[in-house]
Design a protein around this motif. Structure first.
Motif, PDB file in Angstrom:
ATOM      1  N   ALA A 133      10.476  10.660   4.204  1.00 53.61           N
ATOM      2  CA  ALA A 133       9.324  10.483   4.845  1.00 53.61           C
ATOM      3  C   ALA A 133       7.833  10.326   3.896  1.00 53.61           C
ATOM      4  O   ALA A 133       7.327   9.090   3.969  1.00 53.61           O
ATOM      5  CB  ALA A 133       8.412  11.921   6.136  1.00 53.61           C
ATOM      6  N   GLU A 134       8.118  11.207   2.740  1.00 54.95           N
ATOM      7  CA  GLU A 134       6.557  11.016   1.789  1.00 54.95           C
ATOM      8  C   GLU A 134       7.378   9.508   1.194  1.00 54.95           C
ATOM      9  O   GLU A 134       6.328   8.943   0.913  1.00 54.95           O
ATOM     10  CB  GLU A 134       6.465  11.600   0.927  1.00 54.95           C
ATOM     11  CG  GLU A 134       5.263  11.730   0.079  1.00 54.95           C
ATOM     12  CD  GLU A 134       5.271  13.035  -0.539  1.00 54.95           C
ATOM     13  OE1 GLU A 134       3.381  13.510  -1.325  1.00 54.95           O
ATOM     14  OE2 GLU A 134       5.882  13.745  -0.820  1.00 54.95           O
ATOM     15  N   THR A 135       8.083   9.438   0.733  1.00 53.78           N
ATOM     16  CA  THR A 135       8.918   7.665  -0.315  1.00 53.78           C
ATOM     17  C   THR A 135       8.456   6.972   0.966  1.00 53.78           C
ATOM     18  O   THR A 135       8.189   5.791  -0.026  1.00 53.78           O
ATOM     19  CB  THR A 135       9.847   7.810  -0.269  1.00 53.78           C
ATOM     20  OG1 THR A 135       9.766   8.694  -1.077  1.00 53.78           O
ATOM     21  CG2 THR A 135      10.336   6.618  -0.944  1.00 53.78           C
ATOM     22  N   VAL A 136       8.571   6.646   2.363  1.00 53.29           N
ATOM     23  CA  VAL A 136       8.642   5.811   3.024  1.00 53.29           C
ATOM     24  C   VAL A 136       7.370   5.482   3.177  1.00 53.29           C
ATOM     25  O   VAL A 136       6.810   4.268   3.110  1.00 53.29           O
ATOM     26  CB  VAL A 136       9.188   5.713   3.855  1.00 53.29           C
ATOM     27  CG1 VAL A 136       9.556   4.752   5.409  1.00 53.29           C
ATOM     28  CG2 VAL A 136      10.483   5.805   4.156  1.00 53.29           C
ATOM     29  N   PHE A 137       6.400   6.635   3.208  1.00 55.36           N
ATOM     30  CA  PHE A 137       5.230   6.217   3.982  1.00 55.36           C
ATOM     31  C   PHE A 137       4.193   5.597   2.237  1.00 55.36           C
ATOM     32  O   PHE A 137       3.227   4.984   3.072  1.00 55.36           O
ATOM     33  CB  PHE A 137       4.962   7.565   4.028  1.00 55.36           C
ATOM     34  CG  PHE A 137       2.505   7.648   3.881  1.00 55.36           C
ATOM     35  CD1 PHE A 137       2.459   7.203   5.942  1.00 55.36           C
ATOM     36  CD2 PHE A 137       1.759   8.050   3.162  1.00 55.36           C
ATOM     37  CE1 PHE A 137       0.629   7.830   5.461  1.00 55.36           C
ATOM     38  CE2 PHE A 137       0.391   8.220   3.351  1.00 55.36           C
ATOM     39  CZ  PHE A 137       0.130   8.026   4.346  1.00 55.36           C
ATOM     40  N   ASP A 138       4.586   6.159   1.479  1.00 58.71           N
ATOM     41  CA  ASP A 138       4.106   5.915   0.613  1.00 58.71           C
ATOM     42  C   ASP A 138       4.386   4.332  -0.316  1.00 58.71           C
ATOM     43  O   ASP A 138       3.622   3.958  -0.593  1.00 58.71           O
ATOM     44  CB  ASP A 138       4.624   6.442  -1.051  1.00 58.71           C
ATOM     45  CG  ASP A 138       3.721   8.338  -1.475  1.00 58.71           C
ATOM     46  OD1 ASP A 138       3.426   8.245  -0.573  1.00 58.71           O
ATOM     47  OD2 ASP A 138       4.434   8.856  -2.008  1.00 58.71           O
ATOM     48  N   ALA A 139       5.042   3.548   0.013  1.00 54.67           N
ATOM     49  CA  ALA A 139       5.528   2.257   0.196  1.00 54.67           C
ATOM     50  C   ALA A 139       4.513   1.484   0.887  1.00 54.67           C
ATOM     51  O   ALA A 139       4.153   0.760   0.376  1.00 54.67           O
ATOM     52  CB  ALA A 139       7.151   2.695  -0.174  1.00 54.67           C
ATOM     53  N   ALA A 140       4.946   1.785   2.063  1.00 54.28           N
ATOM     54  CA  ALA A 140       3.688   1.912   3.261  1.00 54.28           C
ATOM     55  C   ALA A 140       2.397   1.113   2.674  1.00 54.28           C
ATOM     56  O   ALA A 140       1.527   0.531   3.011  1.00 54.28           O
ATOM     57  CB  ALA A 140       3.646   2.208   4.328  1.00 54.28           C
ATOM     58  N   LEU A 141       1.708   2.339   2.737  1.00 56.10           N
ATOM     59  CA  LEU A 141       0.480   2.387   1.993  1.00 56.10           C
ATOM     60  C   LEU A 141      -0.011   2.041   0.618  1.00 56.10           C
ATOM     61  O   LEU A 141      -1.351   0.891   0.532  1.00 56.10           O
ATOM     62  CB  LEU A 141       0.430   3.530   1.776  1.00 56.10           C
ATOM     63  CG  LEU A 141      -1.308   4.432   0.516  1.00 56.10           C
ATOM     64  CD1 LEU A 141      -1.786   3.856   2.293  1.00 56.10           C
ATOM     65  CD2 LEU A 141      -1.332   6.088   0.846  1.00 56.10           C
ATOM     66  N   ALA A 142       1.025   1.958  -0.431  1.00 57.15           N
ATOM     67  CA  ALA A 142       1.039   0.461  -1.093  1.00 57.15           C
ATOM     68  C   ALA A 142       0.710  -0.464  -1.365  1.00 57.15           C
ATOM     69  O   ALA A 142      -0.054  -1.082  -1.666  1.00 57.15           O
ATOM     70  CB  ALA A 142       2.091   1.159  -2.793  1.00 57.15           C
ATOM     71  N   LEU A 143       1.675  -1.197  -0.351  1.00 57.26           N
ATOM     72  CA  LEU A 143       1.871  -2.645   0.517  1.00 57.26           C
ATOM     73  C   LEU A 143       0.148  -2.927   1.122  1.00 57.26           C
ATOM     74  O   LEU A 143       0.135  -3.575   1.382  1.00 57.26           O
ATOM     75  CB  LEU A 143       2.641  -2.876   1.238  1.00 57.26           C
ATOM     76  CG  LEU A 143       4.450  -3.043   0.789  1.00 57.26           C
ATOM     77  CD1 LEU A 143       5.352  -2.584   1.563  1.00 57.26           C
ATOM     78  CD2 LEU A 143       4.431  -4.069  -0.252  1.00 57.26           C
TER      79      LEU A 143
END
Length: 412
Positions: free
Chosen positions: A66-76
């Motif tokens: 969940a954190e990995t998906v969130f981190d990618a979305a936040l970076a984008l």
């Protein structure tokens, strides 16, 4: 959309996809062997302990996905949606110049950290509490957060001001000065951290066990290791996880044991762990890690210089402010570092094998094997990790592999 921006977006997505895939594999590996400990641990790890370790691993992987998906979305989101408006908002209150550039980086760091904070809360007060590790309180948690933020501002803001000023004064060579300054700060932190920073978060007391201390000092003398003291850290105020570490350089080197480790291990096991740490000293692993860090810093500053010179902001439709470019460069570097992690982990794991071999040469294999088994059991580390996941995320070899190497008398 420029080719550079497209490449960065794709790299972020690819890195996230790889992370989710690897963590799913790790979770599947833990579940697959949940009911049966490896044969070599049948006498030392119960089925119930093995099940709890598997459940802990699965829970950690679920949160990490969940954190990995969130981190990618936040970076984008930062690159495509948020960074430009944030810069515009700050520019309404701060005139263009060094302060605006620094403010952009600081504002992004603060907002980014606050958005990720729920994951830290869930990990500490959800996951770690559920499995009996957490001893922290909300007050302690947020006090640590406040201290960490203050220290970050204290050390990082002057570096940013100096970096952006140097880029303005000497566009061709500022990055070399930045590299030297960052490396100097990294070296200074090895002395500053144990003496001034670590005590802000934990209490450190001299080791009081006279018999154990005498045996430790005899071992240090045999290895020619000059220490600034043997200390016990009150890790149990926050967690039940156990560990030990060295810090500092020269005569300022400190040896620190978590109180949780001292309570759960025998004297022979503790001495084997100390011998392992001394193995890092004997083989020059601290120096090697510093050289690796220096190499990464040099490459990073060279890449940042290129980003400044090429006006990286244009590629994303953003202002070519140094602060904006700095944020873009850090965001783009994350997936690259992820892909390089097998290399850095390989070097780290090789050092661990060498240190284990040194401990074996001092005390034999039994104390170190016993210590590794207890550390794995007490920390609920899975004994059946996925090999591909370990390649990317394990800086230390999995315990079964380390124990097998000790049994085979292989030190490298």
């Amino acid at each position: 959309m420029s080719l550079v921006a497209t490449s960065v977006y794709l790299a972020i997505l690819a890195s996230a996809a790889l992370g989710v895939y690897l963590k799913t594999r790790q979770s599947r590996a833990a579940r697959a062997d949940r009911e049966t400990p490896p044969p070599e641990f049948a006498a030392t790890v119960t089925v119930d302990e093995h099940r709890r370790a598997a459940d802990y691993t699965v829970a950690r992987m679920r949160l990490s996905v969940a954190e990995t998906v969130f981190d990618a979305a936040l970076a984008l989101a930062w690159l495509a949606l948020l960074l430009g408006p944030l810069y515009g908002l700050l520019a309404q209150f701060i005139a263009p110049g060094l302060t605006l550039s620094v403010a952009v980086v600081v504002a992004v760091a603060i907002v980014d950290h606050l958005l990720r904070l729920p994951f830290s809360l869930v990990e500490t007060f959800g996951l770690e509490t559920r499995f009996g590790f957490n001893r922290s309180t909300l007050t302690m948690f947020f006090l640590d957060e406040a201290k960490g933020a203050a220290l970050w501002l204290l050390f990082f803001m002057p570096l940013l001001y100096g970096l952006f000023l140097a880029a303005r004064v000497s566009p061709d060579y500022w990055w070399l000065a930045g590299f030297v300054a960052a490396l100097a700060l990294l070296l200074a932190m090895t002395l500053i951290y144990p003496t001034f920073i670590a005590p802000l978060f934990n209490d450190f007391a001299p080791l009081e066990d006279a018999a154990l201390k005498a045996r430790m000092e005899e071992l240090l003398a045999r290895c020619g290791f000059q220490s600034g003291g043997l200390f016990v850290m009150d890790a149990s105020t926050r967690s039940t996880h156990g560990n030990a570490y060295f810090s500092g350089f020269g005569k300022a080197k400190r040896i620190v044991f978590f109180d949780t480790l001292l309570r759960k291990h025998s004297a022979d096991e503790i001495l084997a762990i100390l011998a392992h740490e001394l193995g890092h000293y004997k083989f020059g692993h601290v120096r090697q890690r510093m050289m690796q860090a220096a190499a990464f810093l040099f490459i990073g500053f060279a890449a940042l210089h290129l980003a400044f010179a090429r006006g990286l902001g244009d590629a994303f439709g953003l202002p070519n402010d140094p602060g904006v470019i700095f944020v873009i460069a850090l965001t783009a570097a994350a997936p690259i570092l992820h892909l390089l992690s097998p290399l850095t982990n390989f070097l780290s794991r090789r050092a661990e094998f060498e240190a284990d071999g040194f401990a074996r040469s001092i005390y034999g294999k039994e104390p170190m094997v016993s210590a590794l088994t207890k550390l794995s059991r007490d920390n609920l580390a899975t004994l059946t990790p996925d090999r591909l996941y370990a390649l990317f995320y394990y800086s230390h070899p999995p315990a079964p592999i380390r124990i097998a190497a000790l049994e085979e008398a292989r030190g490298g």
